[in-house]
Design an enzyme around this catalytic site. Structure first.
Site, PDB file in Angstrom:
ATOM      1  N   CYS A 229       0.815  -1.219   0.000  1.00 22.08           N
ATOM      2  CA  CYS A 229       0.000   0.000   0.000  1.00 22.08           C
ATOM      3  C   CYS A 229       0.846   1.266   0.000  1.00 22.08           C
ATOM      4  CB  CYS A 229      -0.938  -0.006   1.205  1.00 22.08           C
ATOM      5  SG  CYS A 229      -2.220  -1.284   1.130  1.00 22.08           S
TER       6      CYS A 229
ATOM      7  N   PHE B 188      -2.551   9.785   0.107  1.00 25.76           N
ATOM      8  CA  PHE B 188      -1.149   9.910   0.470  1.00 25.76           C
ATOM      9  C   PHE B 188      -0.264   8.865  -0.208  1.00 25.76           C
ATOM     10  CE2 PHE B 188      -3.775  11.415   4.013  1.00 25.76           C
ATOM     11  CZ  PHE B 188      -3.371  12.736   4.045  1.00 25.76           C
ATOM     12  N   LYS B 189      -0.774   8.186  -1.228  1.00 24.91           N
ATOM     13  CA  LYS B 189      -0.044   7.098  -1.852  1.00 24.91           C
ATOM     14  C   LYS B 189       0.492   7.489  -3.234  1.00 24.91           C
ATOM     15  CE  LYS B 189      -0.939   4.313   1.612  1.00 24.91           C
ATOM     16  NZ  LYS B 189      -1.918   5.039   2.417  1.00 24.91           N
ATOM     17  N   ASN B 190       1.280   6.578  -3.813  1.00 19.90           N
ATOM     18  CA  ASN B 190       1.902   6.849  -5.112  1.00 19.90           C
ATOM     19  C   ASN B 190       0.894   6.908  -6.248  1.00 19.90           C
ATOM     20  OD1 ASN B 190       4.317   6.800  -3.730  1.00 19.90           O
ATOM     21  ND2 ASN B 190       4.917   4.776  -4.426  1.00 19.90           N
TER      22      ASN B 190
ATOM     23  N   ASN C 231      -5.070   5.772  -1.798  1.00 20.28           N
ATOM     24  CA  ASN C 231      -5.651   6.920  -1.101  1.00 20.28           C
ATOM     25  C   ASN C 231      -4.791   8.164  -1.289  1.00 20.28           C
ATOM     26  OD1 ASN C 231      -3.684   7.162   0.920  1.00 20.28           O
ATOM     27  ND2 ASN C 231      -5.087   6.757   2.588  1.00 20.28           N
TER      28      ASN C 231
END
Length: 392
Positions: free
Chosen positions: A152, A178-180, A176
């Site tokens: 994740c 805050f992800k890549n 979400n």
């Protein structure tokens, strides 16, 4: 963190105009099917299933793998709480494993924590730090354990030429904010195992039995929950997937430049990686907890001490440490063969590392020259009196 912009907004228009917003409202599979096909091709996997979030993907993978009451699942002491909560959702119990200085599972402690009740390992590629998958897969094979990768926090990263999530029996990804890959909220399960995929598809959609696409599956039907994604998410994912590799390339470039500068410090030490040639996450380590605290206080933007990120440190997972669930009759700890101990000496190695370590943002959305400048300011020396100060 990936940016969202005009291209995502434009991709939504055709979906909105079609009115086919639900997962199975489009006979062609719609944007979700296109994303899953392209995702599998890019990541070298056979099956992908988009879900509402990464937690849902983890739970579905565990349930589809047949893990349940009486089973133990090894999870790291440093991760988002969902990694430890997911086994509980399937009726199993999490056993905490120390991290090492790469901020990922310590293979030596994995071996120490294996019992006859252990059924799976969930290695977490934490904060774009990849796990030692060679060692983890070797241990899993030796002990006949399943491996469910929690990718994740490292979507798209590679370990020795292969994408995260392509090593184990299944993988979970998060999309979400805050992800890549960023669509606000979303996730995916991926696997090369056709049976596990079939069971996961049934589990993630309690109505799958009636949708007419399970005729070829020899597995008996199972009930589950509703973790489906929608076509609006699919439309954004198709745009974000194209942005992924260029963004990771920016992170790689900034890592190389910033670590070259930071390596000249006599106060901090750049943290190790399991595959430094593909590194896209930066952390620095200090001799003492106080040094790490001072460094984080001096460089508030883009720097934080890992121990202060309470959500990711196991000592703050109170429902798990106290073994509390919504209903006492459905508490997996009561189904376990023995009591799992989360006492005072649990994962002390992890706590020591987290207290002495700071993560530094690579600032992939900012100019390289600016990040190099900030790294130069971080190169510090210890003057008389013992306080950290900027080097000239």
């Amino acid at each position: 963190m990936a940016r969202v912009g005009v291209r995502e907004w434009l991709a939504l228009a055709p979906v909105m105009l079609s009115g086919k917003l639900a997962r199975y409202s489009d006979d062609t599979g719609g944007p979700l099917k296109r994303f899953e096909t392209d995702f599998c091709e890019k990541f070298g996997l056979s099956h992908a299933l988009t879900m509402c979030n990464g937690t849902a993907a983890l739970i579905s993978a565990i349930a589809a793998a047949g893990i349940g009451p009486g089973d133990e699942v090894l999870v790291p002491a440093y991760t988002w709480i969902a990694t430890a909560a997911a086994p509980l959702a399937a009726g199993a119990v999490p056993v905490l494993v120390d991290i090492d200085q790469t901020l990922t599972m310590d293979p030596a402690d994995i071996v120490r924590k294996i019992t006859p009740r252990t059924k799976a390992i969930i290695p977490v590629h934490m904060a774009n730090m990849v796990c030692d998958m060679d060692a983890i897969m070797r241990i899993a094979r030796e002990h006949n354990l399943l491996v469910i990768e929690d990718a994740c926090q490292a979507v798209g990263l590679t370990y020795k030429g292969k994408r995260t999530g392509s090593f184990g029996d299944a993988a979970a990804y998060s999309f979400n904010q805050f992800k890549n890959i960023n669509i606000g909220e979303g996730g995916a399960l991926a696997t090369n195992d056709a049976t596990l995929f079939a069971r996961a598809r049934m589990y993630h959609d309690i109505g799958a039995l009636f949708r007419g696409h399970l005729e070829f599956i020899k597995e008996p039907p199972i009930l589950g929950v509703n973790f489906k994604a929608n076509q609006i998410q699919g439309a954004m994912l198709n745009v974000q997937l194209k942005k992924l590799d260029p963004m990771i390339a920016k992170m790689r470039r900034r890592y190389d430049v910033m670590t070259d500068i930071l390596s000249h410090s006599d106060v901090l030490r750049v943290g190790p990686h399991n595959d430094v040639g593909n590194a896209a996450g930066l952390h620095v380590m200090f001799d003492t907890e106080d040094d790490a605290k001072r460094f984080a206080a001096e460089h508030k933007r883009g720097v934080y001490r890992l121990y202060d990120s309470s959500r990711h440190v196991f000592t703050n997972w109170q429902p798990i440490l106290q073994k509390r669930t919504a209903h006492p009759g459905m508490n997996p700890y009561k189904w376990a063969d023995k009591s799992v101990d989360y006492g005072g000496d649990t994962c002390t190695q992890s706590l020591d590392i987290l207290k002495r370590t700071c993560r530094i943002s690579l600032g992939e959305n900012y100019p390289l020259m600016l990040m190099a400048h900030l790294a130069k300011r971080m190169v510090q020396q210890r003057p008389a009196g013992g306080q950290l100060a900027y080097a000239t």
